[in-house]
Design an enzyme around this catalytic site. Structure first.
Site, short mmCIF file in Angstrom:
data_model
loop_
_atom_site.label_atom_id
_atom_site.label_comp_id
_atom_site.label_asym_id
_atom_site.label_seq_id
_atom_site.Cartn_x
_atom_site.Cartn_y
_atom_site.Cartn_z
N HIS A 117 0.88 -1.17 0.00
CA HIS A 117 0.00 0.00 0.00
C HIS A 117 0.92 1.22 0.00
O HIS A 117 2.02 1.17 0.54
CB HIS A 117 -0.83 -0.06 1.28
CG HIS A 117 -1.88 0.99 1.41
ND1 HIS A 117 -1.59 2.27 1.79
CD2 HIS A 117 -3.22 0.95 1.21
CE1 HIS A 117 -2.71 2.98 1.83
NE2 HIS A 117 -3.71 2.21 1.48
N ASP A 193 3.34 -4.38 7.93
CA ASP A 193 2.10 -3.63 7.81
C ASP A 193 0.97 -4.67 7.88
O ASP A 193 0.74 -5.41 6.94
CB ASP A 193 2.10 -2.90 6.46
CG ASP A 193 0.75 -2.28 6.13
OD1 ASP A 193 -0.21 -2.49 6.88
OD2 ASP A 193 0.67 -1.59 5.10
N GLN A 196 -4.27 -5.01 6.79
CA GLN A 196 -5.28 -5.87 6.16
C GLN A 196 -5.37 -7.25 6.80
O GLN A 196 -6.21 -8.06 6.42
CB GLN A 196 -4.96 -6.05 4.67
CG GLN A 196 -5.16 -4.79 3.84
CD GLN A 196 -6.62 -4.37 3.79
OE1 GLN A 196 -7.53 -5.18 3.87
NE2 GLN A 196 -6.84 -3.07 3.64
N LYS A 219 -10.14 -1.03 10.47
CA LYS A 219 -10.26 -2.17 9.56
C LYS A 219 -10.57 -3.45 10.33
O LYS A 219 -10.54 -4.54 9.78
CB LYS A 219 -8.98 -2.34 8.75
CG LYS A 219 -8.73 -1.17 7.79
CD LYS A 219 -7.45 -1.37 7.03
CE LYS A 219 -6.97 -0.10 6.35
NZ LYS A 219 -7.78 0.32 5.21
N CYS A 355 -4.57 2.53 -3.84
CA CYS A 355 -3.32 2.96 -3.19
C CYS A 355 -2.24 1.88 -3.29
O CYS A 355 -1.44 1.70 -2.36
CB CYS A 355 -3.54 3.31 -1.71
SG CYS A 355 -4.71 4.62 -1.45
N1 PMP Z 1 -1.60 -0.58 4.68
C1 PMP Z 1 -2.56 -1.27 4.07
C2 PMP Z 1 -2.25 -2.63 3.52
C3 PMP Z 1 -3.84 -0.72 3.98
O1 PMP Z 1 -4.81 -1.40 3.36
C4 PMP Z 1 -4.09 0.55 4.54
C5 PMP Z 1 -5.47 1.18 4.49
N2 PMP Z 1 -6.04 1.24 3.25
C6 PMP Z 1 -3.04 1.21 5.17
C7 PMP Z 1 -1.82 0.62 5.23
C8 PMP Z 1 -3.24 2.54 5.78
O2 PMP Z 1 -4.02 2.43 6.92
P1 PMP Z 1 -4.62 3.73 7.61
O3 PMP Z 1 -5.48 4.38 6.57
O4 PMP Z 1 -5.41 3.21 8.75
O5 PMP Z 1 -3.47 4.59 7.99
#
Ligand code: PMP
Length: 397
Positions: A117, A193, A196, A219, A355
């Site tokens: 991401h 990270d 997900q 999430k 993203c």
């Molecule tokens: N990493 C991944 C794999 C994500 O899916 C997301 C959220 N779309 C993020 C990081 C960022 O998370 P946050 O928006 O809670 O900062």
């Protein structure tokens, strides 16, 4: 339209929108009643600033925050003194990147995967530009969606390995254990990270091996504004506080500050206690749904099977293990148009690059429609979703 299941009935949003189908839980989950009640209760009768105000309400808020920390630590299988309460995965990854206790030399390397991401790519990109570092990328195997070979990408110059535990696009859960062990042997800092991943698989095995694991509340059926960072003492003891301000010092003069030597040194300023308390409640809620993950996997399987029969649709491969998320594109209808059509028919999906633009570029696929399932979704909704897609194909393709 289908009846709400008992579980869906626990979500005020689902009760208020019985004809809508929310298929965007990988972006943010809907929030169960118990979590909202907890949030509300905090603000109605327990709210005060923490770690500062020494009246009884302040002491109580502090104790609620610390109790939530212990609950989150238990959820991740780590000690509470190694769990920091943060705001978002994005913020942690940025703060970590710029604070690592590494004496960067031009040409040092950071190993990421091609499935990151942007939250786990852009901070490293900026750091690499600043120190003239090299970013290296573990490829994603197009036919399987799994991580490709990384052995030749990890070497003595690798200072950091920072990878996602699960793709936010294909849903693939990556097998990271060998990589994490190899990173440790090389002396590289390993960061996961888990944004997900946290709602779907136990975090403890990752937290045991990686130096830092981060995930967000929104999430996993919590609310936005809270995240957790599980970090090994060998790393956090060497990290300086990354934001400076109230609540993290023992003594301050005009020229000097003595900082806490506990994990709270990363928590300057007023925390979002309500969101953290709600996060702990979300862990409780999730822990009370032992069948949820297998039911979601079954639903995803039914969705994937139905999509595989649509010749106009290509589903991104997602490997052996995956979250209840998948992405696809229609060979004749642009994903944005398809998402708009689905929206008009009450199906809330997300379309685009999610993203994760380098991933889509590396797989040579256009923008995709992502379906991410949550605790409120049902078989009837999936069947109606497939019927709606068929209708779009007949009308527009
Ligand atoms: N990493 C991944 C794999 C994500 O899916 C997301 C959220 N779309 C993020 C990081 C960022 O998370 P946050 O928006 O809670 O900062």
């Amino acid at each position: 339209m289908s009846q709400l299941t008992d579980r869906a009935g626990q979500f005020p949003w689902c009760r208020a929108h019985p004809t809508a189908t929310y298929l965007d839980s990988a972006a943010s989950c809907q929030v169960p009643e118990s979590v909202l009640v907890r949030l509300n209760h905090y603000y109605q009768s327990q709210h005060a600033n923490v770690h500062r105000s020494n009246h009884r309400l302040g002491r109580q808020a502090t104790s609620l925050l610390e109790c939530a920390r212990r609950r989150l630590a238990q959820f991740a299988g780590v000690d509470a003194e190694n769990l920091s309460l943060q705001v978002s995965t994005t913020q942690v990854l940025n703060d970590l990147a710029w604070s690592l206790p590494i004496d960067w030399q031009a040409g040092d390397e950071i190993l990421l995967s091609m499935a990151e991401h942007h939250a786990n790519l852009l901070p490293w990109q900026a750091l690499a530009q600043h120190y003239q570092l090299k970013l290296r990328f573990i490829p994603i195997v197009p036919d399987t969606g799994e991580l490709g070979a990384w052995e030749d990408l990890l070497g003595p110059r690798t200072k950091v390995v920072s990878v996602t535990a699960a793709s936010n696009v294909s849903g693939t859960i990556f097998n990271l254990h060998e990589l994490l062990h190899a990173a440790h042997q090389q002396g590289a800092v390993s960061i996961i990270d888990a944004a997900q991943y946290a709602a779907h698989k136990p975090l403890a095995p990752l937290c045991q091996v990686a130096d830092a694991v981060v995930w967000s509340a929104h999430k996993m059926y919590g609310v936005a504004g809270a995240a957790a960072l599980a970090v090994k003492p060998r790393l956090w003891q060497q990290l300086p506080p990354w934001r400076r301000g109230g609540g993290i010092v023992t003594r301050v003069t005009c020229e000097h500050a003595d900082y806490l030597e506990t994990i709270e040194k990363f928590e300057a300023g007023t925390p979002n206690t309500a969101a953290v308390v709600a996060f702990a409640e979300a862990c409780d809620w999730l822990s009370q749904q032992p069948q949820l993950e297998s039911e979601l996997q079954q639903l995803r399987h039914e969705l994937a099977t139905a999509l595989a029969q649509c010749t106009d649709i290509a589903v991104l491969p997602s490997g052996q293990l995956h979250t209840p998320t998948l992405s696809f594109y229609h060979r004749h209808i642009h994903s944005a148009d398809l998402a708009a059509w689905l929206d008009q028919h009450g199906f809330y999906v997300r379309a685009g690059h999610h993203c994760a633009q380098p991933l889509l570029t590396s797989l040579a696929v256009p923008a995709v429609v992502r379906v991410s399932l949550g605790a409120y979704n049902t078989r009837a909704q999936i069947e109606a979703f497939i019927a709606c897609l068929d209708q779009a194909t007949q009308l527009f393709a």
